[in-house]
Design an enzyme around this catalytic site. Sequence first.
Site, PDB file in Angstrom:
ATOM      1  N   ARG A  64       0.823  -1.198   0.000  1.00  0.00           N
ATOM      2  CA  ARG A  64       0.000   0.000   0.000  1.00  0.00           C
ATOM      3  C   ARG A  64       0.869   1.265   0.000  1.00  0.00           C
ATOM      4  O   ARG A  64       2.032   1.235   0.384  1.00  0.00           O
ATOM      5  CB  ARG A  64      -0.912   0.014   1.226  1.00  0.00           C
ATOM      6  CG  ARG A  64      -2.000  -1.047   1.211  1.00  0.00           C
ATOM      7  CD  ARG A  64      -2.879  -0.956   2.455  1.00  0.00           C
ATOM      8  NE  ARG A  64      -2.098  -1.159   3.684  1.00  0.00           N
ATOM      9  CZ  ARG A  64      -1.704  -0.189   4.487  1.00  0.00           C
ATOM     10  NH1 ARG A  64      -1.990   1.077   4.206  1.00  0.00           N
ATOM     11  NH2 ARG A  64      -1.021  -0.465   5.581  1.00  0.00           N
ATOM     12  N   LYS A 204      -8.659  -2.213   1.009  1.00  0.00           N
ATOM     13  CA  LYS A 204      -8.473  -1.327   2.152  1.00  0.00           C
ATOM     14  C   LYS A 204      -9.222  -0.004   1.976  1.00  0.00           C
ATOM     15  O   LYS A 204      -9.605   0.631   2.965  1.00  0.00           O
ATOM     16  CB  LYS A 204      -6.983  -1.076   2.388  1.00  0.00           C
ATOM     17  CG  LYS A 204      -6.235  -2.300   2.921  1.00  0.00           C
ATOM     18  CD  LYS A 204      -6.880  -2.870   4.188  1.00  0.00           C
ATOM     19  CE  LYS A 204      -6.066  -4.019   4.769  1.00  0.00           C
ATOM     20  NZ  LYS A 204      -6.772  -4.678   5.908  1.00  0.00           N
ATOM     21  N   HIS A 223     -10.459  -4.312  12.406  1.00  0.00           N
ATOM     22  CA  HIS A 223      -9.380  -4.934  11.649  1.00  0.00           C
ATOM     23  C   HIS A 223      -8.963  -6.171  12.437  1.00  0.00           C
ATOM     24  O   HIS A 223      -8.039  -6.129  13.252  1.00  0.00           O
ATOM     25  CB  HIS A 223      -8.220  -3.956  11.488  1.00  0.00           C
ATOM     26  CG  HIS A 223      -7.126  -4.458  10.606  1.00  0.00           C
ATOM     27  ND1 HIS A 223      -5.802  -4.101  10.772  1.00  0.00           N
ATOM     28  CD2 HIS A 223      -7.139  -5.304   9.551  1.00  0.00           C
ATOM     29  CE1 HIS A 223      -5.070  -4.684   9.857  1.00  0.00           C
ATOM     30  NE2 HIS A 223      -5.852  -5.425   9.106  1.00  0.00           N
ATOM     31  N   SER A 243       0.626  -6.937  11.530  1.00  0.00           N
ATOM     32  CA  SER A 243       1.360  -7.926  10.747  1.00  0.00           C
ATOM     33  C   SER A 243       2.435  -8.595  11.593  1.00  0.00           C
ATOM     34  O   SER A 243       3.177  -7.933  12.324  1.00  0.00           O
ATOM     35  CB  SER A 243       2.004  -7.246   9.533  1.00  0.00           C
ATOM     36  OG  SER A 243       2.718  -8.179   8.752  1.00  0.00           O
ATOM     37  N   LYS A 247      -2.228 -13.224  13.635  1.00  0.00           N
ATOM     38  CA  LYS A 247      -3.679 -13.054  13.508  1.00  0.00           C
ATOM     39  C   LYS A 247      -4.306 -14.121  12.614  1.00  0.00           C
ATOM     40  O   LYS A 247      -5.289 -14.757  12.987  1.00  0.00           O
ATOM     41  CB  LYS A 247      -3.972 -11.645  12.976  1.00  0.00           C
ATOM     42  CG  LYS A 247      -5.431 -11.314  12.733  1.00  0.00           C
ATOM     43  CD  LYS A 247      -5.645  -9.821  12.587  1.00  0.00           C
ATOM     44  CE  LYS A 247      -4.885  -9.228  11.425  1.00  0.00           C
ATOM     45  NZ  LYS A 247      -5.531  -9.492  10.108  1.00  0.00           N
ATOM     46  N   THR A 248      -3.733 -14.294  11.420  1.00  0.00           N
ATOM     47  CA  THR A 248      -4.291 -15.279  10.493  1.00  0.00           C
ATOM     48  C   THR A 248      -4.025 -16.704  10.978  1.00  0.00           C
ATOM     49  O   THR A 248      -4.908 -17.561  10.961  1.00  0.00           O
ATOM     50  CB  THR A 248      -3.699 -15.081   9.086  1.00  0.00           C
ATOM     51  OG1 THR A 248      -4.054 -13.782   8.611  1.00  0.00           O
ATOM     52  CG2 THR A 248      -4.229 -16.116   8.124  1.00  0.00           C
ATOM     53  N   ASP A 262      -9.758 -10.890   8.236  1.00  0.00           N
ATOM     54  CA  ASP A 262      -9.202  -9.528   8.234  1.00  0.00           C
ATOM     55  C   ASP A 262     -10.146  -8.402   8.644  1.00  0.00           C
ATOM     56  O   ASP A 262      -9.726  -7.491   9.327  1.00  0.00           O
ATOM     57  CB  ASP A 262      -8.644  -9.220   6.844  1.00  0.00           C
ATOM     58  CG  ASP A 262      -7.667  -8.055   6.849  1.00  0.00           C
ATOM     59  OD1 ASP A 262      -6.808  -8.001   7.754  1.00  0.00           O
ATOM     60  OD2 ASP A 262      -7.754  -7.202   5.966  1.00  0.00           O
ATOM     61  N   ARG A 328       1.606 -12.388  -1.603  1.00  0.00           N
ATOM     62  CA  ARG A 328       0.254 -12.681  -1.121  1.00  0.00           C
ATOM     63  C   ARG A 328      -0.522 -13.562  -2.091  1.00  0.00           C
ATOM     64  O   ARG A 328      -0.188 -13.641  -3.271  1.00  0.00           O
ATOM     65  CB  ARG A 328      -0.523 -11.381  -0.883  1.00  0.00           C
ATOM     66  CG  ARG A 328       0.002 -10.572   0.294  1.00  0.00           C
ATOM     67  CD  ARG A 328      -0.882  -9.392   0.604  1.00  0.00           C
ATOM     68  NE  ARG A 328      -0.402  -8.640   1.744  1.00  0.00           N
ATOM     69  CZ  ARG A 328      -0.847  -8.783   2.992  1.00  0.00           C
ATOM     70  NH1 ARG A 328      -1.787  -9.674   3.252  1.00  0.00           N
ATOM     71  NH2 ARG A 328      -0.365  -8.041   3.973  1.00  0.00           N
TER      72      ARG A 328
END
Length: 536
Positions: A64, A204, A223, A243, A247-248, A262, A328
């Site tokens: 981003r 996003k 988030h 990051s 989390k994932t 997400d 990704r």
Amino acid sequence: MTENMPKGRVNPAFTLESQGITGPAVVHYNLLEPHLVEAALRQSEGFLGIGGPLLVRTGSHTGRSPKDKFVVRTPSVEDKIWWENNQPMDPEAFDRLHADMLAHMEGGEIFVEDLHAGADPRYRVNVRMLSELAWHALFNRHLLRRPAREELDTFTAEYTLINLPSFRADPARHGCRSETVIALNFDRKLILVGGTAYAGENKKSIFTLMNYLLPEENVMPMHCSANHAPGDENDVAIFFGLSGTGKTTLSADTSRVLIGDDEHGWSDQGTFNFEGGCYAKTINLSPEAEPEIYATTRKFATIVENMVFDPETREIDFSDDSITANTRAAYPLHYISNASSSGMAGIPRNVVMLTADAFGVLPPIARLSPAQAMYHFLSGFTAKVAGTEQGVTEPEPTFSTCFGAPFMPRRPEVYGNLLRRKINESGARCWLVNTGWTGGPYGIGHRMPIKATRALLSAALEGRLDNAEYRIDPNFGFEVPVSVPGIDDSLLDPRSTWSDPAAYDEQARKLVKMFADNFAQFMPHVDEEVRAVALG
């Protein structure tokens, strides 16, 4: 081949022409995945990989561009936007940008996807996504929620996003910083993205939109990832984290049902996913550690971004970060076997805030009061370690308020107060989980054992820590379990894992000061209870 593409399905009363967009020579409405893959290959946008994924590169932008993101400053939003965190753009500059982007589409080929943001029909937002790249249209189909085909006959969108990677903005004319621009105009219900092929800007931007709209409906936009117990949609856990905090990984527990990885909303009725897919980091992905995510990279129409692959065999090298470490894969949620089909579940019973503390100070798990939860939510702490960025030679604190500051258009206390109210009303348990270092800081200690983290998390989610014995942490004042079956007691007391307790105490003082210095910006905006947490 263009003439052989299907016409696509669209509401005849809601074509581009009805929106005043008449320039494109060819418009494809709501093409399905096979046709978008064919179009991407026809336009040489990528390569077909083993099993059918689309292998693409995003050019010079492999992530981003937060410094190129703007919110149009109009009277209706003047008092609602967190301007210290969101760069303003003049309405006149936005109008010029819009006109120039429409002119840029003259005679071109455009792919239109009409989609939902939000699984819950009560709060979802209809969006129209315009793309000059077929693979961006495919990405949008994966990441947002796809209406039933018959719904498209009457579909109208409230908001429109136009993404033209080949467009180059003019800072002097368009009031931006560079040739790349992401501009949100809430009055005109229009989002413009130009000069970048990084598809994450699409999702996003819509997340930012939802973060603006939903608080006024008493819905907490988050988030976070989320899952629930099998057979019990009311046993929901949400996982906040930046990051690298897990989390994932931690939410993708095969013993639970994945709601999403997400972006979610917390309403008075329950939890709902904003998205219809996942956008997973793939660097060093392995079938042993992440079998479900790994399998998606060999499924038809998965988009694999910026990964190195053998030009002959199309085998992907998951360890090669020569293009970027931010590799990704984007895929629909149903590619994960334990994913929820509805994207909806009950009100959270557990709120988990993940942090990777490279200073080796925080315990592996702590129980938070609602005020402490707001403090840590507003802090959004994790740490960078040496080697992650040029010039980083020792652990550095990273504070990203609400665990997602770049996507927060409103002031952070709006989200913090809303989360706290939701926690108080629901009685949800709140936990701070450190997936970072123990036994010393980064370079001396070691990473928290993932097996221990999973065991502690399972104990918390299953209620086995509700009646445990707790001690009060002397540094942050939260509760830390003294003993948990199957876990070495010393791990629960980080000071005891250091060979030099005095060095731990000094490191803890430093970290507490870092928190205090960061939280000073919020002190005028929070109540006495949260200020008391901040002051220790």
